[in-house]
Scaffold this motif. Sequence first.
Motif, PDB file in Angstrom:
ATOM      1  N   GLY A  13      -7.197 -24.290   2.618  1.00 51.24           N
ATOM      2  CA  GLY A  13      -8.126 -23.356   2.005  1.00 51.24           C
ATOM      3  C   GLY A  13      -7.458 -22.037   1.677  1.00 51.24           C
ATOM      4  N   VAL A  14      -8.252 -21.147   1.095  1.00 45.30           N
ATOM      5  CA  VAL A  14      -7.765 -19.833   0.676  1.00 45.30           C
ATOM      6  C   VAL A  14      -8.592 -18.754   1.346  1.00 45.30           C
ATOM      7  CG1 VAL A  14      -7.524 -18.254  -1.283  1.00 45.30           C
ATOM      8  CG2 VAL A  14      -6.943 -20.677  -1.561  1.00 45.30           C
ATOM      9  N   ALA A  15      -7.906 -17.777   1.912  1.00 47.89           N
ATOM     10  CA  ALA A  15      -8.574 -16.602   2.472  1.00 47.89           C
ATOM     11  C   ALA A  15      -8.030 -15.366   1.779  1.00 47.89           C
ATOM     12  CB  ALA A  15      -8.352 -16.503   3.977  1.00 47.89           C
ATOM     13  N   ILE A  16      -8.906 -14.454   1.441  1.00 50.98           N
ATOM     14  CA  ILE A  16      -8.520 -13.201   0.784  1.00 50.98           C
ATOM     15  C   ILE A  16      -9.169 -12.067   1.559  1.00 50.98           C
ATOM     16  CG2 ILE A  16      -8.577 -11.844  -1.333  1.00 50.98           C
ATOM     17  CD1 ILE A  16      -8.945 -14.494  -2.864  1.00 50.98           C
ATOM     18  N   GLY A  17      -8.393 -11.075   1.943  1.00 55.01           N
ATOM     19  CA  GLY A  17      -8.976  -9.960   2.671  1.00 55.01           C
ATOM     20  C   GLY A  17      -7.947  -8.899   3.004  1.00 55.01           C
ATOM     21  N   ARG A 228       1.232  -4.485   6.159  1.00 54.89           N
ATOM     22  CA  ARG A 228       0.750  -3.234   6.750  1.00 54.89           C
ATOM     23  C   ARG A 228      -0.765  -3.290   6.937  1.00 54.89           C
ATOM     24  NH1 ARG A 228       4.495   1.366   5.088  1.00 54.89           N
ATOM     25  NH2 ARG A 228       6.318   0.328   4.225  1.00 54.89           N
ATOM     26  N   GLN A 229      -1.220  -2.413   7.816  1.00 58.72           N
ATOM     27  CA  GLN A 229      -2.665  -2.307   8.015  1.00 58.72           C
ATOM     28  C   GLN A 229      -3.354  -2.065   6.674  1.00 58.72           C
ATOM     29  OE1 GLN A 229      -4.486  -2.720  10.656  1.00 58.72           O
ATOM     30  NE2 GLN A 229      -3.204  -2.419  12.461  1.00 58.72           N
ATOM     31  N   ASP A 230      -4.417  -2.829   6.417  1.00 59.46           N
ATOM     32  CA  ASP A 230      -5.274  -2.665   5.246  1.00 59.46           C
ATOM     33  C   ASP A 230      -4.667  -3.164   3.942  1.00 59.46           C
ATOM     34  OD1 ASP A 230      -7.531  -1.795   6.505  1.00 59.46           O
ATOM     35  OD2 ASP A 230      -7.171   0.322   6.160  1.00 59.46           O
ATOM     36  N   ASP A 231      -3.468  -3.762   3.989  1.00 59.42           N
ATOM     37  CA  ASP A 231      -2.934  -4.396   2.777  1.00 59.42           C
ATOM     38  C   ASP A 231      -3.886  -5.525   2.343  1.00 59.42           C
ATOM     39  OD1 ASP A 231      -0.648  -2.930   2.415  1.00 59.42           O
ATOM     40  OD2 ASP A 231       0.706  -4.394   3.329  1.00 59.42           O
ATOM     41  N   TRP A 232      -4.031  -5.694   1.037  1.00 55.68           N
ATOM     42  CA  TRP A 232      -4.740  -6.872   0.537  1.00 55.68           C
ATOM     43  C   TRP A 232      -3.816  -8.080   0.695  1.00 55.68           C
ATOM     44  CZ3 TRP A 232      -9.582  -7.950  -0.364  1.00 55.68           C
ATOM     45  CH2 TRP A 232     -10.482  -6.909  -0.628  1.00 55.68           C
ATOM     46  N   VAL A 233      -4.351  -9.149   1.254  1.00 54.51           N
ATOM     47  CA  VAL A 233      -3.545 -10.330   1.558  1.00 54.51           C
ATOM     48  C   VAL A 233      -4.279 -11.586   1.086  1.00 54.51           C
ATOM     49  CG1 VAL A 233      -2.598 -11.758   3.424  1.00 54.51           C
ATOM     50  CG2 VAL A 233      -2.409  -9.269   3.545  1.00 54.51           C
ATOM     51  N   ILE A 234      -3.517 -12.504   0.487  1.00 55.20           N
ATOM     52  CA  ILE A 234      -4.021 -13.842   0.155  1.00 55.20           C
ATOM     53  C   ILE A 234      -3.329 -14.831   1.086  1.00 55.20           C
ATOM     54  CG2 ILE A 234      -4.083 -15.686  -1.562  1.00 55.20           C
ATOM     55  CD1 ILE A 234      -4.067 -13.529  -3.718  1.00 55.20           C
ATOM     56  N   ILE A 235      -4.105 -15.655   1.774  1.00 49.12           N
ATOM     57  CA  ILE A 235      -3.553 -16.725   2.606  1.00 49.12           C
ATOM     58  C   ILE A 235      -3.819 -18.050   1.897  1.00 49.12           C
ATOM     59  CG2 ILE A 235      -3.659 -17.920   4.820  1.00 49.12           C
ATOM     60  CD1 ILE A 235      -4.665 -15.318   6.064  1.00 49.12           C
ATOM     61  N   ASP A 238      -2.999 -24.158   1.927  1.00 45.24           N
ATOM     62  CA  ASP A 238      -2.497 -25.438   1.421  1.00 45.24           C
ATOM     63  C   ASP A 238      -0.982 -25.412   1.235  1.00 45.24           C
ATOM     64  OD1 ASP A 238      -5.088 -26.855   0.961  1.00 45.24           O
ATOM     65  OD2 ASP A 238      -5.414 -25.159  -0.369  1.00 45.24           O
ATOM     66  N   ALA A 239      -0.462 -24.277   0.776  1.00 41.42           N
ATOM     67  CA  ALA A 239       0.961 -24.171   0.457  1.00 41.42           C
ATOM     68  C   ALA A 239       1.769 -23.478   1.544  1.00 41.42           C
ATOM     69  CB  ALA A 239       1.141 -23.419  -0.872  1.00 41.42           C
ATOM     70  N   GLY A 240       1.101 -22.888   2.559  1.00 44.36           N
ATOM     71  CA  GLY A 240       1.823 -22.133   3.574  1.00 44.36           C
ATOM     72  C   GLY A 240       2.376 -20.828   3.025  1.00 44.36           C
ATOM     73  N   LEU A 241       1.628 -20.236   2.105  1.00 46.08           N
ATOM     74  CA  LEU A 241       2.078 -19.030   1.408  1.00 46.08           C
ATOM     75  C   LEU A 241       1.148 -17.855   1.713  1.00 46.08           C
ATOM     76  CD1 LEU A 241       3.772 -17.559  -0.816  1.00 46.08           C
ATOM     77  CD2 LEU A 241       2.155 -18.530  -2.490  1.00 46.08           C
ATOM     78  N   VAL A 242       1.757 -16.695   1.954  1.00 44.31           N
ATOM     79  CA  VAL A 242       1.010 -15.454   2.140  1.00 44.31           C
ATOM     80  C   VAL A 242       1.459 -14.479   1.061  1.00 44.31           C
ATOM     81  CG1 VAL A 242       0.468 -13.558   3.712  1.00 44.31           C
ATOM     82  CG2 VAL A 242       0.918 -15.846   4.629  1.00 44.31           C
ATOM     83  N   ILE A 243       0.515 -14.003   0.272  1.00 47.61           N
ATOM     84  CA  ILE A 243       0.828 -13.063  -0.807  1.00 47.61           C
ATOM     85  C   ILE A 243       0.273 -11.699  -0.414  1.00 47.61           C
ATOM     86  CG2 ILE A 243       0.601 -12.545  -3.260  1.00 47.61           C
ATOM     87  CD1 ILE A 243       0.051 -15.520  -3.728  1.00 47.61           C
ATOM     88  N   VAL A 244       1.150 -10.710  -0.343  1.00 39.74           N
ATOM     89  CA  VAL A 244       0.776  -9.359   0.067  1.00 39.74           C
ATOM     90  C   VAL A 244       0.682  -8.464  -1.157  1.00 39.74           C
ATOM     91  CG1 VAL A 244       1.361  -7.432   1.595  1.00 39.74           C
ATOM     92  CG2 VAL A 244       2.058  -9.768   2.203  1.00 39.74           C
ATOM     93  N   ASP A 245      -0.400  -7.704  -1.234  1.00 38.48           N
ATOM     94  CA  ASP A 245      -0.641  -6.794  -2.357  1.00 38.48           C
ATOM     95  C   ASP A 245      -0.526  -7.528  -3.700  1.00 38.48           C
ATOM     96  OD1 ASP A 245      -1.226  -4.448  -3.666  1.00 38.48           O
ATOM     97  OD2 ASP A 245       0.832  -3.683  -3.620  1.00 38.48           O
ATOM     98  N   PRO A 246      -1.335  -8.568  -3.898  1.00 33.20           N
ATOM     99  CA  PRO A 246      -1.223  -9.381  -5.124  1.00 33.20           C
ATOM    100  C   PRO A 246      -1.685  -8.617  -6.357  1.00 33.20           C
ATOM    101  CG  PRO A 246      -3.189  -9.982  -3.909  1.00 33.20           C
ATOM    102  CD  PRO A 246      -2.446  -9.011  -3.040  1.00 33.20           C
ATOM    103  N   PRO A 247      -1.085  -8.899  -7.527  1.00 25.80           N
ATOM    104  CA  PRO A 247      -1.556  -8.287  -8.769  1.00 25.80           C
ATOM    105  C   PRO A 247      -2.935  -8.853  -9.130  1.00 25.80           C
ATOM    106  CG  PRO A 247       0.160  -9.897  -9.219  1.00 25.80           C
ATOM    107  CD  PRO A 247       0.111  -9.741  -7.737  1.00 25.80           C
ATOM    108  N   PRO A 248      -3.704  -8.132  -9.947  1.00 24.88           N
ATOM    109  CA  PRO A 248      -5.073  -8.566 -10.265  1.00 24.88           C
ATOM    110  C   PRO A 248      -5.184  -9.984 -10.802  1.00 24.88           C
ATOM    111  CG  PRO A 248      -4.705  -6.320 -11.011  1.00 24.88           C
ATOM    112  CD  PRO A 248      -3.377  -6.830 -10.539  1.00 24.88           C
ATOM    113  N   ILE A 249      -4.253 -10.419 -11.631  1.00 31.99           N
ATOM    114  CA  ILE A 249      -4.366 -11.749 -12.221  1.00 31.99           C
ATOM    115  C   ILE A 249      -4.210 -12.839 -11.160  1.00 31.99           C
ATOM    116  CG2 ILE A 249      -1.902 -11.908 -12.808  1.00 31.99           C
ATOM    117  CD1 ILE A 249      -2.778 -13.362 -15.390  1.00 31.99           C
ATOM    118  N   VAL A 250      -3.318 -12.600 -10.181  1.00 29.00           N
ATOM    119  CA  VAL A 250      -3.132 -13.563  -9.088  1.00 29.00           C
ATOM    120  C   VAL A 250      -4.357 -13.575  -8.186  1.00 29.00           C
ATOM    121  CG1 VAL A 250      -1.748 -14.130  -7.051  1.00 29.00           C
ATOM    122  CG2 VAL A 250      -0.622 -13.372  -9.163  1.00 29.00           C
ATOM    123  N   LEU A 251      -4.894 -12.393  -7.929  1.00 30.32           N
ATOM    124  CA  LEU A 251      -6.085 -12.283  -7.092  1.00 30.32           C
ATOM    125  C   LEU A 251      -7.248 -13.046  -7.709  1.00 30.32           C
ATOM    126  CD1 LEU A 251      -6.858 -10.842  -4.446  1.00 30.32           C
ATOM    127  CD2 LEU A 251      -7.677  -8.931  -5.820  1.00 30.32           C
TER     128      LEU A 251
END
Length: 594
Positions: A13-17, A228-235, A238-251
């Motif tokens: 699954g995907v988590a964004i926060g 960092r604290q309060d960074d936007w993160v995508i988990i 499925d892929a085992g990938l963590v994206i930190v501070d993603p650009p709007p299109i990726v988000l």
Amino acid sequence: MTLQVFGLPVSRGVAIGRAVLVASSRIDVAHYYIDPVDAPAEISRLRVARKRVSVELEALKQAVPADAQHELVALLDVHLMLLNDEAVAEATCAWIIDRHYNAEWAMAAQLEVLARQFDEMEDDYLRERKADLEQVAERVLRALADKSGERGTSAVGPKVGARDFAGEDPLVLVANDISPADMLQFKGSVFTGFVTDVGGKNSHTAIVARSLDIPAVVGAREASRLIRQDDWVIIDGDAGLVIVDPPPIVLEEYRFRQRQSQVERERLHRLRHKAAVTLDGARVELLANIELPGDAPGALASGAEGIGLFRSEFLFMNREGALPDEEEQYVAYRDAVLAMNGLPVTIRTVDIGADKPLERMSGHELRHEHTLNPAMGLRAIRWSLSEPQMFEAQVRAIYRAAAHGAVRLLIPMLTHANEITASLAVIKRVREQLMRESVAHGAIEVGAMVEVPAAALSLPLFLRHFDFVSIGTNDLIQYTLAIDRADEAVAHLYDPWHPAVLRLIADTIQQANQAGKGVCVCGEMAGDIEFTEVLIGFGLRSFSMHPACIPAVKQRILRSEARRLEAYAHDVLRSEDPRTVVRAAITSSVKAAA
């Protein structure tokens, strides 16, 4: 700046926060949410702790000998200056007021922020003052711990479960590691996913994450340092990938994937009341694994036909040495049995050890049970037999719960005939005691876990003594391949498709079926749709898995033909590389569909 951190995918699954960091410390730090009305009290606790440390440092200054180096006094002055910095104090209090963190968590969070600021300083002298900051913070944390002995020392979830405390943005947890017991705090919490630096794909922490249906990535190595604290993160679980501070299109792309995933879940959920029967009429039993009695309603809602594995050890963990007595266990087991409305409940006796250490009291000090090699140490039935009073109390509680519905008792980690004899003797003795005391209890079936190669290779002995067997594939793989499943350094060698593992599983299922004894798979393979057809082909007709996995596995069963899968499974067993057989079968299915 956008970063990508790679780890091991353990829960889909995907988590964004926004990131919530649980900073590592050389002492235990409690992490929990407080009620807003308690904020002044937490700030007061922090103020008292700072005052206490200030007094300690002043006393140390006075105790410095007159002929000592001047630098000693200067160092203490630096510590006092950092301690009494009002800007730091106000920022720490802000975590309490705005985020509703407890005082310890607020202190750890602010330390994380300041430590990063020191790391970015160009001046070497100032950058090295980070160590002084950490020392001062740890003094304050120790002072807080002395004033908060009644609090838990390791929970990472909220003490109060209101999502309102998180504010408007969803949150994801980032930590060096999270214990399996702490993972249970996620139930009903504000966190939508988690990332850890360490851990393996089949560690118990990962297993609990899957059972909670929370997107998760473990073994991400540098995650807690880079995020960092309060960074936007995508988990991306499925892929085992963590994206930190993603650009709007990726988000936006991942938010679309979240919506798609929700639609698929709702579609599968409609299968919950449909019987799991193959196209050629083979009936398959789908059971659920649970950790606590409160999980039972969710198991029913997912379409489970019973509980195939109640992991009772979670009743024993995070208790600061105060282990549950017979009455507390009885109430927990009874509640699970009643919640299942007459469906069977299989309760495994406590499986403490390996990556589920047990806290014990030694004198007046709390300690953790650790050994040089915990996976090979005093765990599961070995621990139970070494603690006969606790073992008897648990068996009594299970028997008493059986007065309220169908209950089965499952013994983990059996390897020797003398362990079988000793365990069954305890069970027999307990039942005789209950009968003499006229205590209400019910009949139970007794089963054994097959999770060590020695058990699989000695199966005729097990089938003579037990009513059923349950294959714990997680440990069976670990012990067959000599792989620590909690160690990300060797996680790539943990291979459920290894021919030796598959042969042990297939032989166990075949022998149990021939003996007319029940056999179930309750490890992670049961809930992995890649193995559904193979296990059916081996002759398995009872699966136990995380409730969230049941709909997808059921869908796979409904589309299968058991007779055809027997030949497929035979090819898998004969192959030196079973994955090639699986890939060929998938390719063939795709061509047939086209």
